[in-house]
Structures are given as C-alpha cells and as structure tokens.
Design a protein around this motif. Structure first.
Motif, PDB file in Angstrom:
ATOM      1  N   VAL A   1       0.864  -1.177   0.000  1.00 23.68           N
ATOM      2  CA  VAL A   1       0.000   0.000   0.000  1.00 23.68           C
ATOM      3  C   VAL A   1       0.900   1.225   0.000  1.00 23.68           C
ATOM      4  CG1 VAL A   1      -1.743   1.316   1.245  1.00 23.68           C
ATOM      5  CG2 VAL A   1      -1.831  -1.169   1.241  1.00 23.68           C
ATOM      6  N   ASN A   2       0.616   2.128  -0.934  1.00 19.40           N
ATOM      7  CA  ASN A   2       1.436   3.323  -1.050  1.00 19.40           C
ATOM      8  C   ASN A   2       1.411   4.132   0.248  1.00 19.40           C
ATOM      9  OD1 ASN A   2       2.071   6.164  -1.717  1.00 19.40           O
ATOM     10  ND2 ASN A   2       2.380   5.269  -3.732  1.00 19.40           N
ATOM     11  N   GLY A   3       2.588   4.583   0.673  1.00 16.88           N
ATOM     12  CA  GLY A   3       2.684   5.333   1.916  1.00 16.88           C
ATOM     13  C   GLY A   3       2.056   6.707   1.851  1.00 16.88           C
ATOM     14  N   GLY A   4       1.717   7.149   0.643  1.00 15.50           N
ATOM     15  CA  GLY A   4       1.104   8.469   0.516  1.00 15.50           C
ATOM     16  C   GLY A   4      -0.372   8.469   0.835  1.00 15.50           C
ATOM     17  N   ALA A   5      -0.926   7.274   1.106  1.00 17.68           N
ATOM     18  CA  ALA A   5      -2.365   7.194   1.360  1.00 17.68           C
ATOM     19  C   ALA A   5      -2.741   7.905   2.656  1.00 17.68           C
ATOM     20  CB  ALA A   5      -2.780   5.726   1.438  1.00 17.68           C
ATOM     21  N   ASN A   6      -3.924   8.520   2.665  1.00 18.48           N
ATOM     22  CA  ASN A   6      -4.456   9.060   3.913  1.00 18.48           C
ATOM     23  C   ASN A   6      -4.784   7.894   4.830  1.00 18.48           C
ATOM     24  OD1 ASN A   6      -4.521  11.813   3.158  1.00 18.48           O
ATOM     25  ND2 ASN A   6      -6.311  11.363   1.895  1.00 18.48           N
ATOM     26  N   VAL A   7      -4.584   8.087   6.126  1.00 21.18           N
ATOM     27  CA  VAL A   7      -4.881   7.019   7.076  1.00 21.18           C
ATOM     28  C   VAL A   7      -6.055   7.439   7.956  1.00 21.18           C
ATOM     29  CG1 VAL A   7      -3.991   5.674   9.002  1.00 21.18           C
ATOM     30  CG2 VAL A   7      -2.506   6.236   7.093  1.00 21.18           C
ATOM     31  N   VAL A   8      -7.082   6.616   8.000  1.00 23.29           N
ATOM     32  CA  VAL A   8      -8.205   6.899   8.887  1.00 23.29           C
ATOM     33  C   VAL A   8      -8.298   5.804   9.938  1.00 23.29           C
ATOM     34  CG1 VAL A   8      -9.513   8.214   7.200  1.00 23.29           C
ATOM     35  CG2 VAL A   8      -9.834   5.762   7.354  1.00 23.29           C
TER      36      VAL A   8
ATOM     37  N   LEU B   1      16.772   5.654  13.386  1.00 22.32           N
ATOM     38  CA  LEU B   1      15.380   5.905  13.740  1.00 22.32           C
ATOM     39  C   LEU B   1      15.009   7.349  13.451  1.00 22.32           C
ATOM     40  CD1 LEU B   1      15.177   4.051  17.131  1.00 22.32           C
ATOM     41  CD2 LEU B   1      14.237   3.345  14.941  1.00 22.32           C
ATOM     42  N   LEU B   2      15.954   8.224  13.684  1.00 24.14           N
ATOM     43  CA  LEU B   2      15.651   9.634  13.534  1.00 24.14           C
ATOM     44  C   LEU B   2      15.635  10.079  12.076  1.00 24.14           C
ATOM     45  CD1 LEU B   2      17.575  11.172  16.542  1.00 24.14           C
ATOM     46  CD2 LEU B   2      15.122  10.933  16.265  1.00 24.14           C
ATOM     47  N   VAL B   3      16.376   9.386  11.213  1.00 25.29           N
ATOM     48  CA  VAL B   3      16.402   9.830   9.823  1.00 25.29           C
ATOM     49  C   VAL B   3      15.702   8.848   8.888  1.00 25.29           C
ATOM     50  CG1 VAL B   3      18.522  11.137  10.140  1.00 25.29           C
ATOM     51  CG2 VAL B   3      18.631   8.785   9.319  1.00 25.29           C
ATOM     52  N   GLY B   4      15.173   7.744   9.419  1.00 23.87           N
ATOM     53  CA  GLY B   4      14.577   6.719   8.568  1.00 23.87           C
ATOM     54  C   GLY B   4      13.094   6.933   8.326  1.00 23.87           C
ATOM     55  N   GLY B   5      12.559   6.143   7.404  1.00 21.65           N
ATOM     56  CA  GLY B   5      11.136   6.190   7.107  1.00 21.65           C
ATOM     57  C   GLY B   5      10.372   5.199   7.968  1.00 21.65           C
ATOM     58  N   TRP B   6       9.042   5.211   7.835  1.00 20.78           N
ATOM     59  CA  TRP B   6       8.189   4.371   8.668  1.00 20.78           C
ATOM     60  C   TRP B   6       7.604   3.267   7.809  1.00 20.78           C
ATOM     61  CZ3 TRP B   6       6.896   3.510  13.580  1.00 20.78           C
ATOM     62  CH2 TRP B   6       5.684   2.863  13.852  1.00 20.78           C
ATOM     63  N   ASN B   7       7.971   2.039   8.085  1.00 20.86           N
ATOM     64  CA  ASN B   7       7.378   0.908   7.380  1.00 20.86           C
ATOM     65  C   ASN B   7       7.448  -0.310   8.279  1.00 20.86           C
ATOM     66  OD1 ASN B   7       6.366  -0.872   5.597  1.00 20.86           O
ATOM     67  ND2 ASN B   7       7.886  -0.530   3.995  1.00 20.86           N
TER      68      ASN B   7
END
Lengths: 275, 297, 280
Positions: A176-183, C39-45
């Motif tokens: 799922v694209n990370g740009g999606a709005n999250v509800v 953690l401070l410069v990384g993305g969230w996945n």
C-alpha cells in the motif's frame, strides 16, 4: 402528570424491546449486575452498542461499555486484562493466542469491500488494477476509465483487522502506497470516501450504505449475498476474544450474541449471522 | 515612502482583524445553523425519558447526557486532585524557594506547561499498564486514571496562578501579620491567600476549563465510545470532546452528524462559561506562559 | 505545613522529570535495537521493521510552521488594533473576546473544519484529497492566534509608558508610535509570543489527526497528506503493546519532550536579553 407520561413512555419502550425479544436469551441477564468492558474492532461497534442497549433496557444493572481502537487494541487489551472482551475483525494469530491464552468466538461473517464515492463512474476493478491502485502505480482515474483526476487513496492504521484482511485477501499481500491518507475506523473510512468524489478505500461490507458505492472486484460486487454464497472472496469473521474461557457476564454477552436475538441484531447491522 | 508604510500597516492591521473576526464568527454561525431544529431533550437523553435518566440513573443511549456527565465529573476530580499540589508548589515558588531551587522548579513547571497533552496521556497510559503488570488487581483504563493525568496536565496553570497572585501582593500587607507575631505559614494561609482568593478561584476555574477541552489525555487513559449509565471513578466513561471526535468520523446519517454539532455547542458553552468566570474573577491577566515581570505591565 | 509545601514542589518536579525518563526507558529496546540515528532519519514501514520517525518530524514541523505563517501576521494585526488603534471600550471588548476565543475547544475546530474546510480545499485545488498540510495549518493558525494575540498585546502594552507619552508629545501619531517605538521595544515579547505559538502548534494532536490525512510518506507539497508526531502517537497506540512498533511512539514522546525543553530554554534566553536591555 409529566412524570406519569414519561413512565408510560418508558414502559412502552421496554415493552417494545421485550416484544421483539419475547421469552428470550436476555432472561439469562435477570438478576445479574455488573459491567462488561468491550474494546477493539471498529466493525463490531454498531452490533455491540445495540446489544448493550437491549441488555440495559432489559436489566439496567448490566452495563456494557464499548470502545473502539481497532482489532489490535482489542486483542492487546483483553490479553493484558484491561478489558473483558476484545473484538477483532481478524482471527488472532497463533502467537497471540498462545501468549495471552485467548479463546475466540466468531459471531458474524463479514467481507471487506472496496468503495468509492457514488459520484465516481468507476464501478469495477480487477485484482491487478486494485493492486496497482493501492501500490500507487495507477494514480489517475483516467487510467481506470474515469475522470481525469488524481486518485485519493485511503488506508487504515496498521492495527486494523479490516486492513489485515484486505491486504491479505484482496491485494494478495501487495504493497500500500505510503502516501495514502490514514483513517482510524470503518465509520471514518465510510464518511471520508462518501465525501471525496475521487477517493478510494475499503470498508467492512456490513458498513456499506447509500453514501458509498461498492466496487466490483473481478466482476463480483461486495454485498452481503455475494459474501454469503462465497462468490466474493474477501470474507472474514468477526470475533470476540476472552482471556481463557469466557465466564460470568462476558459469557452471557457472547451467548446472547450467538442466540437468535443476537444474530438478529447482527443481521440488522448488515452482517451475516453464523447460525 | 514612510507615510505609505504607515498607511499599509494600518490597513494590514484592520484587515487582519476582519479576517480573524470573520473566521470565528463563521465558526459560531455554522454551529448555530447546524443545531437549529435539534430537539434539546433528544440531544441529551436520546429516547430515554429524562426523568428516569436523572432520578433513577437509567442508562441513556444515543444522547450526550452520559458524555456531559462524564466530562463534568472527570474534570472535577482532576482539579480536586491537582489543587493542593498546584497551589502548594505555587506557594513554594513565591515564598520559600531559594535561588537555585526556584530556578529548577520554575524550569520544570515551564516544561510541564509546554508538554503536549498526548505526551502526558502517553505517560499516564504507560504508568497504568506498568502498575497493572506489577499488581494485577490495579484498575485498567478508568476515570480515576484520566482524572489523575488531566490533573497533572493542568497543574502548571494552578502553580502559576498562585505564584503570580502571591507575588502581586503589596509589601505593606505582606509585612503586617509577621510584625504582629504571625509565622510565615500563618501569614500565607490567613492573610496573603485570602487576600487573593478571587484570583486563586479564577485560576482553579481556568484549570477546569483547560481540563474540559482536552481530548488526548482522556483518549489514552479511559474514555470510551459508549458507556451509558456509568457513574464510578473506577469505570470507563464517556466525555464530550471524545464524543465529538468520535462523531466527526462515525456518523451514519445527518441526524447523527447534527448530534455532533449539538455536542460541540454544549462543550463550547461549558468551556466558555469556565473561561468567562475565570477572567471575571482574576483581576489581571493570568494567561501567560510564565510569570515574568515584563508581562505584567 | 512548610514540609508539605516543599513536598508538593518536589512531587511536581519529580513527576515532570519522571515523564522524561519514562519515555527514555520504555523506548529503550528500540534505541538499542536499531541505531538511534537510523530511527531519527529513517522512514516508517513496520512491515519491514523500519520504525523511523523522520516523516512525522517533517510533518510536525511543516504543519506547525504553516500554522505560524498563518497565525503570526493575523495575530500581529489584531494585536496592533487592540493595543494601539482601538481605544476605550472597543479595546476592552476586543481583548475580552480574544481571551474567550482562546477557550474554544480544539475538537470543535477540528469538527467544523472536517465538515466544511476539507471539502472546500479539495474543490479549490485539483490535486489532493483535502486532507493536507494546508488544511491543518490554516485551522491550527487560527487556533493559536488568540493565545498569541494576548501575548502580543501584553508585550506592546509593556513598553515604557513614559517613552510612549514622550513620543506622543513630539507629535507622533499612534501608528508612528507603534512603528518606530513600540515595535522595536516590544520585539523580545513578540518573539516569545511566536515561540509559544509554535509550542502550542507542535503539541496539538487532534487538528492534525483529523485534518492532515496521516499518510506515512514524506510530504512533498502543502496539498499532500502528512502525519505529525502527536498524531502518530495517537494512531500507533492501537498496535500490540510489546512490539517494537509500539515502542517507537516513546521515541516520538521523547522528541516532543526535548522540543518543549528547547522552546523553554529559548524563551529564557529571549527573556534574559530583554531584561538586560531594559536596565541599560
């Protein structure tokens, strides 16, 4: 005088409730007293609230508190002993069951359907298209035969059971694209999509009403009948878990949900009963 | 050229006022328009007869009465919890602290003032879970936890009110009682604080208003979407701000949306009354981040 | 009694410090699991064990910055009118109205904006869903202005009345007095008003949670959806308590705490400078 009128109104209201559920599973609550704390899956909320209402109308001393939060919250909080019943829109994992000694009860069948605004002309997608839409590789409605406008993706938070089922069964574990709005809930998804003519998201089939249009997936429209006969593949159960086997009031509530009256509420709220 | 700049500044200022006033007016007008035609009884009590709900504690569904009751009680408990530590810390800062102690406590109170409420909520939640793990009998999410966390959140407001109230007392009054043989503590509690009673009460009410509007803290510590007929400190509860947040995304039809607007007006009035009362009681601005002298001018 | 008073102060202080260590200790497994820097410069996945909070820090900064861009000129203008141009009754009425505005609950702003402003923004621009940095900034700017106005008015009024009278005696009109005397004299006060506005904007949860869209990507435009640190805490609260994902919100709490601390220090410096300046 007013007081008397109110009393009559109240008795009448009680009467209605009783008439519907005459000689019912509610009898088990007679003489009981206490609180049942329920938290978790947001798809469950309408049913739980209605059940709480019927129970309180029958016996005001039995109170059911209903919190949302998502399936993750339900499983965690019941596991930690913070609530009595944890709702989840997905089956608990082996690890969760063994760590918390959870016992699950499945009291309804539901599906997860893709929805768009009623103003949108796109009414059908293939699994492949859906994957591409949610991965972000298709980003304009034009590519799906709609208007020339960017697609607004809507996603749920990672604790959502609806999301887990959707990603697994509809997207086949696609990204799922990370740009999606999250509800944060099924209700929020429905109102967001209903208000956004270019939005696409997914909700529990039981929540689909006239404010959103279900999108056919590989030719099958997600509706209660199509989930019921198995032709729509993205189906799931609605579960309630307790730590260890349910006892006391929790057991009564779960029994009530599985009773004919409880199952009637389940169907009224748009889900499929299990009995 | 200079004239031009001056004129521009004037035009800019009045324009800003216009934009500001319009934004707030439209906010209120929208709220008023949307609640028009909403029946107050059904807004508060749903389909439960009000008398039964009020007198017999019958659970109310689909109304905001439980949420209103929840907000009022959680806020009262919170302020009750916070009043003593808050006022005493204020007294300490104004009368007892040495230079270093003053510097440290002052800094910490400032940090607490600026701390986002969700961080306070997170701390409260974590504390609750820790305690629950240590003592399995400890209560889970409930009103008591919310009240404690909320009390902590509004603590600085009480500290600052007390401190500035005490600081603003003229020296003549301050010296009278000790000259007659009163101890420092007697002087504070029988002369100085009563002299500033109005300001203190104003501060307490302001803290109440601040606690009533906060959503993040209670969301993490005990508020739920539906808890009709609950009146216990150790149970979960409903609250107006959370009800509004919940309704904003969960409404099923326009009628339910209107309930959201009704709840908004109710909360707005509640907070408005608290704030107005606080300002009327306080003889000067207690609105600042800290009691620096240049702000009091 | 004295002991009780001291105890209260100690308890207040210790609780405040305890919050800091709570964030630090509870987030510790995460700090030791990955490198703090990552953690401070990384993305969230979370799916691939990435718990970086950089996008949220950028989101918080962007939205709070936007709120300041909206709120500061607005508040300055209203403060000028209140402190300088308006007289007598109008001044009193304006000031009490502004103070009352500061009591409007956050969720009420969020609720009304969600129903009206989000669709409006969506229809005005051809990209984006209306849930955006812009929407959140506009509302947040409005939300922080009453607080800022009161502080600005305090600062402008704090300018030495003797100097003001002197300027008036020399024939300066109110606007000249404001422009050439009060503005420069009150600058530190105005500055600390802005800093406090920034603090409030950064610390707000519900405006961004309801209006900013909460996407986990790094935002690259004001019409893009973004997630703030505070909204991130509210959203990730829902996941499994024992997971690393959950522990990452303590990192958010930690960053927010440090940020607050930094703001307080900045205020100290501004205040200190100002006092020294006045003595001379």
């Amino acid at each position: 005088m007013k007081r008397i009128v109110f009393c009559f109104a109240f008795i009448a209201a009680l009467g209605c409730c009783n008439a519907v559920f005459a000689g019912s599973a509610l009898d088990a609550f007679k003489g009981q007293e206490g609180v049942i704390k329920v938290a978790g899956g947001t798809a469950h909320i309408p049913v739980m609230k209605e059940a709480a209402k019927c129970i309180a109308r029958f016996n005001p001393k039995v109170i059911v508190t209903v919190a949302g939060g998502g399936s993750g919250v339900g499983i965690r909080q019941v596991g930690e002993g913070l609530v009595d019943i944890g709702d989840a829109g997905r089956s608990a994992t082996e690890e969760e069951i063994s760590r918390y000694n959870l016992v699950q009860v499945k009291w309804a069948v539901d599906g997860v359907g893709v929805v768009v605004s009623p103003k949108n002309s796109v009414k059908s997608l293939s699994t492949e298209q859906l994957q591409q839409v949610f991965a972000g590789t298709i980003s304009n409605w034009k590519e799906l035969g709609g208007e020339d406008h960017a697609i607004d993706l809507y996603d749920r938070d990672s604790a959502s059971g609806t999301r887990a089922v959707f990603v697994k069964k509809a997207l086949k574990k696609g990204a799922v694209n990370g740009g999606a709005n999250v509800v944060v809930s099924n209700g929020a998804m429905k109102t967001a999509i209903g208000g956004d003519p270019y939005g696409i998201g997914y909700v529990s089939v039981g929540h689909i009403d006239s404010t959103v249009t279900p999108v056919a997936l590989d030719g099958v429209v997600p509706t209660i009948p199509s989930v019921q006969d198995g032709s729509y593949p993205v189906a799931r159960g609605l579960y309630s878990s307790t730590r260890g086997k349910a006892t006391g009031l929790s057991a009564l509530l779960l029994n009530y949900l599985l009773s004919p009256e409880g199952q009637k509420i389940v169907e009224e709220k748009g889900f499929i009963g299990v009995k | 050229m200079k004239r031009c700049a001056e004129l521009l500044l004037v035009i800019f200022s009045w324009l800003a006022l216009l934009v500001f006033a319009t934004s707030f007016l439209s906010l209120f007008v929208v709220l008023l328009l949307r609640v028009r035609g909403l029946d107050a009884v059904s807004l508060f009590f749903g389909d439960t007869p009000p008398v039964d709900a009020l007198l017999h504690g019958l659970p109310v569904f689909d109304g905001i009465y439980p949420a209103l009751l929840g907000t009022v009680s959680v806020v009262m408990v919170a302020v009750l919890c916070a009043v003593l530590p808050g006022v005493f810390t204020g007294i300490y800062l104004a009368e007892f602290a040495g230079p270093w102690a003053h510097r440290i406590v002052n800094l910490l109170v400032d940090v607490l003032t600026g701390l986002p409420s969700i961080v306070v909520g997170l701390a409260g939640f974590s504390f609750m879970v820790l305690l629950h793990n240590l003592f399995p009998g400890a209560p889970g999410p409930c009103m008591a936890w919310s009240a404690l966390a909320l009390g902590f959140l509004v603590l600085p407001c009480l500290v600052r009110t007390t401190e500035t109230a005490l600081q603003g007392i003229p020296a003549e009054l301050r010296r009278t009682a000790p000259a007659l043989g009163a101890t420092k503590v007697q002087n504070i509690f029988f002369v100085l604080l009563p002299f500033r009673a109005k300001d203190l009460l104003g501060g307490v009410i302001l803290a109440t208003g601040r606690a009533a509007e906060d959503t993040a803290v209670i969301m993490l510590t005990g508020v739920v979407a539906s808890a009709p007929g609950m009146h216990s400190l150790f149970k979960q509860f409903e609250a107006l701000p959370f009800y509004i947040y919940y309704m904003s995304s969960q409404y099923r039809d326009l009628a339910e949306l209107q309930y959201g607007f009704g709840a908004s007006i109710t909360l707005l009035l509640l907070c408005g009354v608290f704030f107005a009362a606080a300002f009327l009681l306080q003889s000067y601005v207690s609105f600042r981040f800290r009691g620096s002298s240049w702000l009091q001018k | 009694m004295t002991r009780l008073i001291r105890a209260a102060a100690v308890v207040t202080g210790i609780c405040t410090i305890a919050v800091f260590f709570m964030m630090l200790i509870l987030g510790w497994p995460l700090f030791s699991h990955g490198h703090l820097f990552a953690l401070l410069v990384g993305g969230w996945n979370p799916g691939s064990d990435q718990f970086g909070i950089l996008p949220m820090m950028v989101g918080s900064t962007a939205i709070a910055g936007g709120a300041l861009l909206v709120g500061t000129p607005l508040s300055l203008g209203v403060a000028f009118v209140t402190a300088v141009f308006a007289r007598g009754r109008m001044r009193r009425v304006l000031l009490s109205c502004v103070r009352l505005m500061s009591g409007v609950p956050t969720v009420v702003y969020g609720f009304v904006a969600l129903i009206y402003l989000v669709p409006f923004i969506r229809s005005q621009f051809h990209s984006g869903s209306g849930f955006s940095i812009l929407t959140a900034s506009l509302v947040l700017g409005l939300l922080i202005s009453p607080t800022m106005i009161v502080l600005f008015v305090n600062a402008l009024d704090g300018v030495d009345p003797r100097a003001r009278r002197a300027a008036a005696a020399l024939g300066a009109t109110p606007v000249q007095r404001l422009l050439y005397l009060q503005l420069s004299e009150a600058l530190p006060g105005l500055l600390s008003g802005v800093v406090m506005g920034l603090g409030r904007a950064m610390g707000d949860t519900f405006i961004s949670l309801m209006l900013a869209g909460n996407s986990i990507n790094m935002p690259d435009g004001v019409l893009e959806s973004a997630r703030t640190l505070t909204a991130h805490i509210a959203l990730v609260m829902a996941v499994d308590f024992h997971s690393l994902e959950f522990q990452s919100i303590y990192l958010c709490g930690f960053v927010l705490y440090l940020f607050t601390f930094m703001l307080v220090l900045i205020l100290r410096v501004v205040d200190h400078r100002f006092r020294r300046g006045r003595v001379q």
